[in-house]
Design an enzyme around this catalytic site. Structure first.
Site, mmCIF file in Angstrom:
data_model
loop_
_atom_site.group_PDB
_atom_site.id
_atom_site.type_symbol
_atom_site.label_atom_id
_atom_site.label_comp_id
_atom_site.label_asym_id
_atom_site.label_seq_id
_atom_site.Cartn_x
_atom_site.Cartn_y
_atom_site.Cartn_z
ATOM 1 N N LYS A 126 35.756 26.696 39.397
ATOM 2 C CA LYS A 126 35.766 27.472 40.636
ATOM 3 C C LYS A 126 34.442 27.265 41.346
ATOM 4 O O LYS A 126 33.384 27.564 40.795
ATOM 5 C CB LYS A 126 35.997 28.968 40.344
ATOM 6 N N ASP A 142 39.576 43.962 44.298
ATOM 7 C CA ASP A 142 40.450 42.987 44.950
ATOM 8 C C ASP A 142 41.669 42.799 44.055
ATOM 9 O O ASP A 142 42.143 41.696 43.834
ATOM 10 C CB ASP A 142 39.701 41.661 45.138
#
Ligand code: ADP
Ligand code: MG
Length: 389
Positions: A123, A228
């Site tokens: 990532k 989130d």
């Protein structure tokens, strides 16, 4: 954003040294003066440095920037990616880079593999990709910040995500295994599954619903709120381990402590996301859902442990402020952004001699510099591209 892994194989040790010097110089300079790059790199014979610089610029690893006072260079995303992946390669965390499987507003996700062929996820945090200039122009925030804002923010995001993932993984939360991090990048285990968003029906929504709510509460009992927690960041496993282990939660950079002033609101927002998804997509409604004040009882302090492990309270504050500011401005900046040559006239001055001394030492001890024998072959990455079929 492309990952230019081909350039990785062919950089000479001197090129790599100059690239590292540019990174070090950018800790104190938004635009690193060419003379400073040469000084930090410590390469004898001026022409050599010049050649390296033009090679690096050609490969788009650094970019020339004109400034009112002097010419210089800044590291590009490509250059920063290179340095991180090179570090992973030296540490044997990554051998090859495969397909890109995700692209978000603030990250790029690739499948990678190590030498043994184990597939993992890389990532790459790209904070400030969209709002580079707006964050940069925020002088209140950046007055005391010496590094380029996107590098700084993206690195903080990766560091924060890695620390949280590690703490959660060690406490047996269903999260990916964190494997390595460098700069703005992290390597973690590849979750064999798909984002919950792709679910259009489920044979037993109530069990999935309860275990998701239990995750939120247990996380809060350990001191954290995800912030989130939605259908994009919950991976449904292709092969569930058990009724209660059908999913893995990802994406942690925005996680906050339950002591945050807005903790109750964030908690409710995470809970509401799940309720809304279950109602709209799976036709499942439950009156049973957790509430912050009633249901959260602290049993552990991962929020505090993580701070102790290197992500300080001050960094948390700075980071939260910076991302919320940059996100507010994202929409209106979207169309105007570019990463080509830029002109700045507000470069701050620093005492270069001190910086050079410090950074020469750092460069010598930098473990990313493999061997340094001057052999181009040796500094080349074994990184290869492969395509998944
Ligand atoms: P962003 O911050 O950009 O939302 P995420 O960490 O949520 O980044 O990752 C984006 C997407 O990449 C996810 O929705 C998921 O599809 C995929 N992904 C991320 N991490 C993994 C992983 N460890 N295993 C499998 N897929 C992943
Ligand atoms: Mg996400």
């Amino acid at each position: 954003m492309k990952l230019n892994t081909s350039a990785m194989r062919y950089l000479s040790n001197d090129d790599f040294r100059v690239l590292t010097a540019t990174e070090m110089g950018s800790k104190n300079h938004e635009i690193v003066p060419t003379v400073l790059i040469a000084q930090i790199a410590g390469l004898r014979g001026g022409a050599g440095v010049g050649n390296c610089i033009s090679e690096l610029a050609k490969a788009n690893l650094i970019a020339r920037v004109k400034n009112a006072k002097y010419d210089g260079y800044r590291l590009t995303y490509g250059g920063y990616d290179y340095l991180a992946i090179k570090a992973f390669s030296n540490r044997r965390s990554v051998y090859s880079v495969g397909n890109q499987i995700g692209v978000g507003k603030e990250s790029d996700i690739f499948v990678v593999a190590n030498e043994k062929g184990r597939k993992c996820v890389l990532k790459i945090h790209r904070l400030g990709r969209i709002s580079f200039r707006s964050v940069k122009n925020n002088r209140d925030y950046l007055r005391n910040r010496q590094s380029a804002s996107w590098m700084y923010l993206s690195r903080l995001a990766a560091q924060k995500e890695f620390s949280f993932m590690k703490a959660l993984y060690e406490n047996e939360f269903a999260v990916p295994e964190p494997i390595d991090y460098s700069r703005h990048c992290i390597v973690m285990s590849l979750i064999p599954g798909f984002p919950m968003r792709q679910l259009s029906s489920h044979e037993d929504p109530s069990t999935l619903y309860s275990s998701l709510m239990s995750f939120i509460v247990r996380l809060a009992n350990h001191g954290l709120i995800h912030c989130d927690f939605n259908e994009f960041n919950i991976m449904i496993l292709d092969e569930p381990k058990s009724e209660d282990e059908q999913f893995v939660v990802i994406d942690f950079p925005q996680c906050v402590s339950i002591d945050h002033v807005d903790a109750e609101r964030y908690f409710r927002r995470d809970v509401d996301c799940i309720r809304r998804f279950f109602e709209k997509k799976l036709g499942y409604v439950s009156e049973d859902y957790p509430e912050f004040k009633r249901d959260v009882k602290r049993v552990a302090s991962l929020d505090i442990d993580v701070q102790a492990s290197g992500f300080s309270k001050k960094m948390v504050k700075e980071f939260e402020k910076a991302i919320s500011e940059s996100r507010e401005k994202v929409e209106d900046e979207f169309d105007h952004e570019s990463f080509g040559e830029e002109n700045y006239d507000d470069e701050e001055q620093h005492d270069d001699d001190e910086v050079v001394e410090e950074q020469e030492d750092e460069l010598r001890s930098e473990d990313d510099l493999a061997g340094g024998s001057g052999d181009a072959e040796e500094s080349g990455l074994p990184v290869v591209m492969y395509a998944d079929k």
